[in-house]
Write an enzyme that holds these catalytic residues in place. Structure first.
Site: not given
Ligand code: USQ
Length: 382
Positions: A144, A179, A181-182, A185
């Protein structure tokens, strides 16, 4: 190629199985339905019901004449892993078999323990199985972009040259997850890197950003082949959530200042990236890392795009900035490189208003299944 897809029931696993089978590869999928179980336990059902893996594979074969072999079992159990590897002898392994939710990993101690045990246990078993049964096989591991965090310098593609006191060395790019989870990874990457060094494994680690989308080329032929779609806080990624929120008139949940920037990609591009990585394997003794996303957006930019698409679709989309339940930078520098997969031939499906409208149309059909109270539950990081 004979390809084993671990985590073949998930949001990415099932579409990848169909995509690789369509491309002529021999596919076996493995899953223990962990995500489905956790979703039931946490009361966060997907937008529409999804047939189980055996039923999906049967349907796929009826429609296309192509077989996807299914094995149900737990990859943290060595006897099962060994049986799968011995019987199939894969040439490539696509490893998605992980608890994928950052919020779930932060919910309580038991969820954290499950995430650590499942994710690291499965990765370790894959490494040992490859060493014992198919040492030349290529492990394509889903990592990720969150492994890098949001540092105040450019993010390289996996590796960085460091000069220190007049000497230089290449290291894994510094990682600082946002997090638990991260963090698992990051630990996966470290495990893989260690065993690449001592056992000459072939590994590609795909640092993927948040994925959005519902449709893939292979699911167009029958609705029952569509992937699982989550709009809840635990399993829905931000853009998919915003679409569902827009459709039911729930103000878009922008966390904090909304300047959080990530690298996003369409689910179709995930499939293309994984196939390109698999068909162009890493060398023996190489940990190859690609940054897997096509465009960067802040949360505010995504919310604006959804509002605009909603206007076209006839929805009055409201945006609500709310207290951020996560601990993360809300305004930051973000400049990650991502040329490796483009060099292998990736042609990105960029985010368009048409794509968002098409998603809204489909989500609208199932709008009665969206439970408002499941959209936001406020899982706090601290
Ligand atoms: N966010 C909002 N509002 C929401 C949901 C999320 O503002 O209702 C924000 C979060 O705070 C974050 C961003 O949007 O800053 C991305 O959140 P996300 O829930 O889309 O992504 P994340 O929790 O980081 O996890 C997802 C996948 C995970 C993958 C990751 C890639 O669930 O499996 O590894 O995206 S990354 O984010 O690049 O690490």
């Amino acid at each position: 190629m004979r390809v084993l897809i671990l985590g073949g029931d998930g949001y990415l696993g099932w579409p990848t199985a169909m995509h690789l089978a369509s491309a002529g590869h021999e596919v076996m999928v493995v899953d223990n339905y962990l995500r489905r179980r956790v979703m039931v336990e946490e009361d966060v059902e997907p937008l529409y019901p999804v047939p189980n893996l055996v039923e999906r594979a049967r349907k796929w074969q009826q429609i296309t004449g192509r077989e996807i072999v299914v094995q149900i079992g737990d990859l943290s159990r060595w006897e099962f892993v060994e049986r799968v590897f011995k019987s199939f002898m894969p040439e490539a392994i696509v490893h998605y078999a992980e608890q994928p939710s950052a919020p779930y990993s932060m919910i309580r101690r038991e969820a954290a323990a499950l995430t650590i045990n499942n994710n690291l246990g499965a990765t370790a078993n894959v490494i040992f199985a490859v060493k014992e049964h198919c040492p030349d096989a290529h492990i394509v591991k889903l990592g990720t972009m969150g492994e890098y965090g949001t540092p105040n310098i450019d993010i390289e593609e996996g590796w960085i040259d460091i000069e220190h006191n007049g000497r230089t060395e290449k290291f894994l790019y510094p990682r600082q997850a946002g997090s638990l989870y991260h963090t698992t990874k990051i630990m996966d990457t470290d495990l893989l890197w260690y065993y690449v060094r001592i056992w000459d494994l072939r590994v590609t680690d795909l640092m993927q950003g948040p994925v959005y989308g519902i449709f893939t080329d292979e699911s167009e032929c029958d609705e029952s082949l569509l992937t699982i779609f989550s709009y809840d806080e635990l399993f829905g990624t931000v853009l998919n959530r915003f679409i569902a929120q827009a459709v039911v008139g729930y103000p878009l949940t922008v966390y904090g200042k909304g300047g959080q920037t990530r690298g996003y990609l369409n689910i179709k591009d995930t499939l293309n990236c994984v196939r390109l990585a698999m068909e162009n394997p890493a060398n023996r003794g190489e940990l190859r890392i690609f940054n897997q996303f096509t465009e960067t957006f802040s949360v505010n930019e995504l919310a604006d795009k959804v509002r605009e698409a909603g206007r076209r679709f006839g929805l009055d989309v409201r945006i609500k900035s709310m207290e951020n339940p996560r601990k993360e930078k809300e305004e930051h520098y973000y400049n990650p490189k991502h040329t490796g997969l483009l060099d292998l031939g990736l042609v990105p499906n960029k985010l368009t208003c048409e794509e968002l409208v098409r998603m809204m149309e489909y989500v609208s059909i199932h709008r009665d299944n969206i439970a408002h109270h499941k959209i936001f539950r406020g899982t706090k990081w601290a």
